[in-house]
Design a protein around this motif. Sequence first.
Motif, PDB file in Angstrom:
ATOM      1  N   LEU A  29      69.586   8.417  77.067  1.00  0.00           N
ATOM      2  CA  LEU A  29      69.863   9.820  76.738  1.00  0.00           C
ATOM      3  C   LEU A  29      71.287  10.208  77.105  1.00  0.00           C
ATOM      4  O   LEU A  29      71.947  10.944  76.373  1.00  0.00           O
ATOM      5  N   PHE A  53      73.568   8.358  74.515  1.00  0.00           N
ATOM      6  CA  PHE A  53      73.333   8.875  73.168  1.00  0.00           C
ATOM      7  C   PHE A  53      73.868  10.298  73.013  1.00  0.00           C
ATOM      8  O   PHE A  53      74.524  10.624  72.018  1.00  0.00           O
ATOM      9  N   SER A  54      73.607  11.154  73.999  1.00  0.00           N
ATOM     10  CA  SER A  54      74.064  12.540  73.887  1.00  0.00           C
ATOM     11  C   SER A  54      75.590  12.623  73.922  1.00  0.00           C
ATOM     12  O   SER A  54      76.193  13.429  73.202  1.00  0.00           O
ATOM     13  N   SER A  55      76.229  11.795  74.727  1.00  0.00           N
ATOM     14  CA  SER A  55      77.690  11.828  74.812  1.00  0.00           C
ATOM     15  C   SER A  55      78.331  11.410  73.489  1.00  0.00           C
ATOM     16  O   SER A  55      79.221  12.103  72.964  1.00  0.00           O
ATOM     17  N   SER A 111      76.882  11.089  70.435  1.00  0.00           N
ATOM     18  CA  SER A 111      76.494  11.937  69.305  1.00  0.00           C
ATOM     19  C   SER A 111      77.193  13.290  69.365  1.00  0.00           C
ATOM     20  O   SER A 111      77.554  13.860  68.320  1.00  0.00           O
ATOM     21  N   GLY A 112      77.405  13.822  70.564  1.00  0.00           N
ATOM     22  CA  GLY A 112      78.141  15.079  70.690  1.00  0.00           C
ATOM     23  C   GLY A 112      79.565  14.949  70.233  1.00  0.00           C
ATOM     24  O   GLY A 112      80.100  15.837  69.540  1.00  0.00           O
ATOM     25  N   LEU A 121      73.571   9.204  63.729  1.00  0.00           N
ATOM     26  CA  LEU A 121      72.674   9.285  64.876  1.00  0.00           C
ATOM     27  C   LEU A 121      71.820   8.034  65.008  1.00  0.00           C
ATOM     28  O   LEU A 121      71.575   7.544  66.126  1.00  0.00           O
ATOM     29  N   SER A 149      73.352   2.719  71.405  1.00  0.00           N
ATOM     30  CA  SER A 149      73.091   3.190  72.771  1.00  0.00           C
ATOM     31  C   SER A 149      71.996   2.354  73.430  1.00  0.00           C
ATOM     32  O   SER A 149      72.108   1.978  74.604  1.00  0.00           O
TER      33      SER A 149
END
Length: 959
Positions: free
Chosen positions: A570, A573-575, A577-578, A614, A621
Amino acid sequence: MSIPIASKVVKARRDYNTWVATETLEDYALRFTPKSFRKWSELLVANTAIGGISFLALEAIGGSLAISYGFANSFWAIVIVSIIIFLAGLPICYYASEYNIDMDLLTRGAGFGYLGSTITSLIYASFTFIFFALEAAIMAQALELYFHLPLWLGYIICSLIIIPLVFFGVTLINQLQFWTQPIWLILMISPYVFILCKDPQALHQWVNFAGESPSGASFNPLLFGSAATVSFSLIAQIGEQVDYLRFLPDRQPENRRQWWIAAIAAGPGWIVLGAAKQLGGAFLAALAVSQGVSFAKAHEPIQMYLVGFEAIFHNPEVVLGVATFFVIVSQIKINVTNAYAGSLAWSNFFSRLTHSHPGRVVWLVFNVAIALLLMELGVFATLDAVLGLYSNIAIAWVGALVADLVINKPLGFSPSYIEFKRAYLYNINPVGFGSMLVASAIAIAAFLGAFGSTAQAFSSFIALGVAFILSPAIAIVTQGKYYIARENTHFHETSETAIACGICSNLYEPQDMAYCPIYDTAICSLCCSLDARCHDSCKPNPHHPWIAQLQTLYTQKISPHIGQRLLSFLLIFSSISGFIALVLWLFYTQQIAPVVEATAQVQLSFFQLYAVFLVLVAIASWWLVLSEESRQLAQEELDKQNGQLQQEIAERLAAETALQALTQELEARVIARTAELTQALHQLQQAQIHLVQSEKLATLGQLLAGVAHEINNPVGFIFGNLKYAEDYNTDLLNHLRLYQKHYPNPVPEISDHAEEIDLAYLIEDFPHMLSSMKVGIDRIAALSVSLRNFYRCDTTNKVACNIHEGLESTLLILQHRLKANQKRSAIQILKNYGDLSPVECYPGQLNQVFMNLLANAIDALEEERSPLDTQGFQPTISISTILEPNKAIIQIADNGSGMPPEVQARLFEPLFTTKPVGKGTGLGLSISQQIICEKHGGFLSCQSVLGEGTVFKIELPIC
């Protein structure tokens, strides 16, 4: 249990950490700035820091605010926000200047924790590359206007020229800011002066400037809040000021005033000039619009200053050239600061995440590359949106930091000092880090419209208020126990004494050092940050009890391995994708929306493209997570094997140590036995020498005593009868004179006999002859006494003796050797006798020493010399005696040829001699040293210089 550091730190790691610590290029990027590096004056540091606010983005922001929100809203937004930034900057700059630390270290020790400040480093790094992109875009616009360069090429040029200027850090930046400061100030101020002199109505036009504001030039609270949100993005500039203020010298009574002036003027005082530049930008933008420049171009600084310099110069080419030059100078001044500060921020961010540091220059290039990407995506056109979003995060960070400095520390909710070293900090401190996260989340939600239009307009104020309130609230709830993980009991004092780091072997001041129980040595803050093997084992719980409780609860529901993988996934992935979402949004708003109608199909296409990304990001990721997990498992297995290997090595080392101890014990026994035998042999040799010398002295003493006694008898007889001989001679001469008086005419036979014997001369000379005989007898008697005195047998105890008598007796015995001969002229004796009291000694042995030393001096004066050396040479022996407290000093010096050092080194060795065979035994000086040192408890030394002579010095205790 600690083990030797050599077995823990491999040479590659030691060499790497030593290279990373090279501060010629690093400027103490990851650590406290020591006093030895702070070599600049307060004025020069302040000048450099003030030079960093030359950025024309201030004018661009001011112009953009005036165009978007009108005069009243933009004016009050700039003024109110500037006051808040000034007040927030005061405690930050004070603590940074007092403790000589940068923004990251200050944040780390003021409520955020060791890893918590990593996020703030990312926020700060974002500020540097965003504003680098804005400033470089402004310079590229000027190059496009003057040189007709395409913007994409101008972006590259404006980025690359900054890198070599920042390569050597603050050392070169100091000089750049110093020499460009006067030019920049003159070119910045002069347009306003000329405009107001030529057109006083320009101010009236600005006051009534409406721009594109829905409320016109009048005040609207919501528009004011939106404008303030954009202006609040400048609050992170205080970090760049701190990057220079940490180089201020220590505050002392003699420089207190200069220190405060520099700290305030170059710290929070930057916003005074910053506010003026924003208002100036709003003024020039309004003027540019009044002269026909479009709203889309009026907020570009090159357009503003073209209008400004037209009030000074009439030639359009000169106006364009001066404006372009001013823009280039201003942007270079600020972008060296942005690039430098960004390299520091990225260094802090990645060094703590990866435990490695390739050098500040690598992150300098990285920071410039990100800024170049933003420029190519058209970040300047979305100035308000980018800065508005960013300000909500930045103000939450600064608000939590200021609250800790002005509330928590004075009230005792947090430590009164700044602790920035990893070894003593928790990874996460909920006081600052939690306050920032909550405030940022609420403010961003408000900014995106989740709480209505009013909250959206005042999102930055919400971020500031929430962070400022939450920080002391959380500190009270947690009782401040998450600031310090373990107490610093080793290096808490302030001292200039350097301490060697056990890892990189460099020297650092105590404020930059910690004690590492894992390596069992002192370790500098940089090596502590870069170490990945200790896993914070020096701290009882590096995370926190509440995190441990969450982990316990989490592992009860989900497998620990799955949970760890999901958390890592997470985060990655969040870093990623952001970041991709931000890039696509910038690309869409700048490249697609202006030329293509924003239909639902176009937007759906972008969402579909983002969905594909994504999926790819999710796969990448998860692959990174599994790869990292495999690496960790391999590392754990390797650590386990290393532990077993170290245990085996330790056992073998123990066996080897025991064997070495046994060997050393045997060697020690052999050495001790050899020393005993050597000592016994030496004692035997000494005893033999003493026996021979004693027997020799005894025999010689008896012989000379007998000779002196035998000489003394006839000498006494002769000396006793000389008086009578003189009397008889007088009587006979008187009788002869009476006879000559009464019988003046003797018979011829008597006259002939008197003439034959030369009676007149005989009468005159005979008394002289008797006198000479008396002198000779006196000398023989004195020599006899000297022989008895010189070789008299010593008693078993010391007796008080006159040193001068012994010297005189020795000289009398050696008098025949002092006379001139074929090799030299007569030896001159210089005496400088002091007032010596009698010395308790063995007189015979002491006279023997005088004999040996004087005889050696005479031998030295009889050595062969070249004809040039003997011309005008007067051989001389100097004898002096000096009385010092509790001791008498006798010096016997000659002006002979001296001795080389190798001879002096062996001078007192038994049987050592430089004389030919048969001329000396080599025992004289050895025995002399024993007599002086062992018998009398004194000291015998020799000083000799080739070509100048030799001095023997005897020191004897008086009692």
